[in-house]
Design an enzyme around this catalytic site. Structure first.
Site, mmCIF file in Angstrom:
data_model
loop_
_atom_site.group_PDB
_atom_site.id
_atom_site.type_symbol
_atom_site.label_atom_id
_atom_site.label_comp_id
_atom_site.label_asym_id
_atom_site.label_seq_id
_atom_site.Cartn_x
_atom_site.Cartn_y
_atom_site.Cartn_z
ATOM 1 N N ASN A 138 -33.937 -11.055 -16.905
ATOM 2 C CA ASN A 138 -34.610 -9.983 -16.176
ATOM 3 C C ASN A 138 -35.588 -9.282 -17.108
ATOM 4 O O ASN A 138 -35.318 -9.096 -18.282
ATOM 5 C CB ASN A 138 -33.588 -8.964 -15.660
ATOM 6 C CG ASN A 138 -34.228 -7.959 -14.722
ATOM 7 O OD1 ASN A 138 -34.573 -8.297 -13.603
ATOM 8 N ND2 ASN A 138 -34.422 -6.737 -15.188
ATOM 9 N N GLU A 201 -38.564 -12.483 -13.733
ATOM 10 C CA GLU A 201 -39.901 -11.884 -13.642
ATOM 11 C C GLU A 201 -40.895 -12.529 -14.616
ATOM 12 O O GLU A 201 -42.106 -12.522 -14.364
ATOM 13 C CB GLU A 201 -39.840 -10.368 -13.917
ATOM 14 C CG GLU A 201 -39.169 -9.541 -12.824
ATOM 15 C CD GLU A 201 -37.649 -9.550 -12.896
ATOM 16 O OE1 GLU A 201 -37.107 -10.151 -13.850
ATOM 17 O OE2 GLU A 201 -37.005 -8.971 -11.997
ATOM 18 N N ASP A 249 -42.765 12.309 -13.010
ATOM 19 C CA ASP A 249 -42.764 11.087 -12.210
ATOM 20 C C ASP A 249 -44.100 10.905 -11.466
ATOM 21 O O ASP A 249 -45.010 11.727 -11.591
ATOM 22 C CB ASP A 249 -41.560 11.105 -11.254
ATOM 23 C CG ASP A 249 -40.976 9.701 -11.102
ATOM 24 O OD1 ASP A 249 -41.762 8.742 -11.006
ATOM 25 O OD2 ASP A 249 -39.752 9.573 -11.074
HETATM 26 MN MN MN Z 1 -34.868 -9.275 -11.969
#
Ligand code: MN
Length: 427
Positions: A138, A201, A249
């Site tokens: 990941n 990814e 944010d």
């Molecule tokens: Mn992932």
């Protein structure tokens, strides 16, 4: 990243700041002043490393990184997430970096952005880890607060890295990880896509790079990372949390302090000419990287109901999160309303959406306003949905995170097309 930076400098405005700038507030002040430029700071007071920001703070720069045009970005992301390409090329750590040593974050020009920030934050760091159960890799970007020279805490939303850490924690084991800073924008964008947990990814990134991507094998951890400016190796500890925040944010407002997992670093690698990449929180680079990968979800949902959808944009003014503009080739009266209903539920955070005809440029805020001005009749074309689930980032949301969603149909009525036709020189 530096190869891309050179290409960027040939096409887009780049500002070089040669004067000494402090990593505390002062550097962020420059980034705020030039929100759409690429900025290189040659001298940061607290570090020997240069700093860059704004390598992907406009759609035009992202389009260049993906070898497409602005209108083609959503399709490009859809293609890459549907067709990940395994990476088979590797580069050795020695060929990639000049310096390998014990991690010491005080050497890096890590910025403190706003007055109330919890401390200095790494904002472009991609965490790479492997699922302790399945071994699937990941890569995801997280904001990381510096706790010490080799300690950090990261905001981990309940997605893949969160699940990996939980699985490691159940085994009372640390989760090995690598943090890569400073990479090609296409690689960075791939790490923000919402692919399923069994999809890597970095293979999405390899699609963006036409299968030519190389990975670097780490020294102390069993992980491979994309080419980057700075590489950190370490682990996320089990059963340990630290205060993370406050931090700004997407919506330019402060996020709350939470207890988040702690990362301990051991190794650090960089080149003699490495440049540190800083992403301004709530700046366009942050907004676009987070928002663009959500556009395909909206596109797909709308296409199910109105196959003649042309394009979707989560607009910059809407923080690339709360507002969507959608263009369609209208075929039936009522298409606009169906598009709104599909879009508002496809991306749960979406608050307002505007549907326009294909003669409106959804990447141009003035053009969208023109459509609202000339094609909207308030009592007929506005759909109001109270009590819908919205975004936790929406300051208007109720404590139960419901909000009111609005759809605006700014398409021309099909029975009066000639009255609405825009003049043109082309015919
Ligand atoms: Mn992932």
């Amino acid at each position: 990243m530096q190869e891309f930076l050179k290409t960027l400098e040939n096409t887009f405005n780049t500002i070089k700041i040669n004067d000494e700038v402090s990593a505390k507030f002062e550097a962020a002040g420059f980034l705020k002043r030039y929100p759409k430029d690429t900025i290189i700071m040659e001298k940061i007071r607290e570090s020997d490393m240069k700093l860059v920001s704004g390598i992907c703070n406009t759609r035009e720069k992202i389009a260049m990184a993906l070898n497409t045009d602005v209108a083609g970005i959503t399709q490009k992301i859809m293609d890459a997430t549907n067709n990940p390409v395994p990476v088979t090329d590797y580069e050795s750590l020695k060929d990639s970096f000049d310096v390998s040593k014990s991690a010491d974050l005080t050497e890096l020009p890590i910025l403190t952005y706003y007055q109330r920030d919890g401390g200095p934050y790494i904002t472009s760091g991609v965490v790479i880890a492997k699922d302790p159960e399945t071994g699937v890799r990941n890569a995801s970007i997280h904001r990381m607060l510096i706790l010490g020279k080799d300690r950090l805490t990261a905001r981990i939303v309940p997605r893949h890295l969160y699940t990996y850490h939980k699985r490691a924690e159940e085994l009372d084991e640390p989760l090995e990880l690598a943090i890569a800073i400073g990479m090609h924008p296409a690689t960075l964008l791939a790490t923000t896509t919402s692919v399923p947990i069994n999809v890597d990814e970095l293979e999405v990134a390899n699609n963006f790079h036409q299968g030519k991507m190389k990975l670097i094998k780490c020294e102390n951890v069993d992980l491979e990372v994309p080419e980057c400016e700075i590489l950190l190796e370490g682990r996320m500890l089990p059963h340990e949390r630290a205060e993370e925040g406050p931090f700004v944010d997407l919506t330019d407002t402060y996020d709350v302090v939470r207890m988040e997992p702690v990362i301990e670093l051991d190794k650090m690698h960089y080149r003699n000419d490495s440049i540190y990449h800083a992403i301004m929180p709530a700046g366009f680079e942050h907004k676009l990287l987070q928002g663009l990968p959500q556009e395909p979800r909206i596109f797909n949902a709308v296409q199910n109901t109105v196959p003649t959808v042309k394009n979707v944009a989560l607009t910059e003014g809407g923080c690339c999160w709360l507002h969507a503009a959608i263009s369609i080739q209208k075929q039936t009266q009522g298409d606009g309303k169906n598009v709104m209903m599909a879009a508002l539920s496809a991306h749960p955070s979406l608050k307002h959406c505007i549907v326009v005809d294909e003669d409106i440029d959804i990447f141009d805020a003035e053009d969208i306003e023109y459509a609202v001005a000339t094609r909207v009749k308030g009592d007929e074309d506005i759909l109001i949905v109270p009590g819908a689930r919205g975004s936790s980032l929406d300051p208007c949301a109720k404590p139960d995170s419901t909000t009111t969603k609005i759809g605006v149909d700014a398409t021309k009525p099909l029975d009066k097309l000639d009255k609405f036709e825009r003049v043109s020189f082309s015919d």
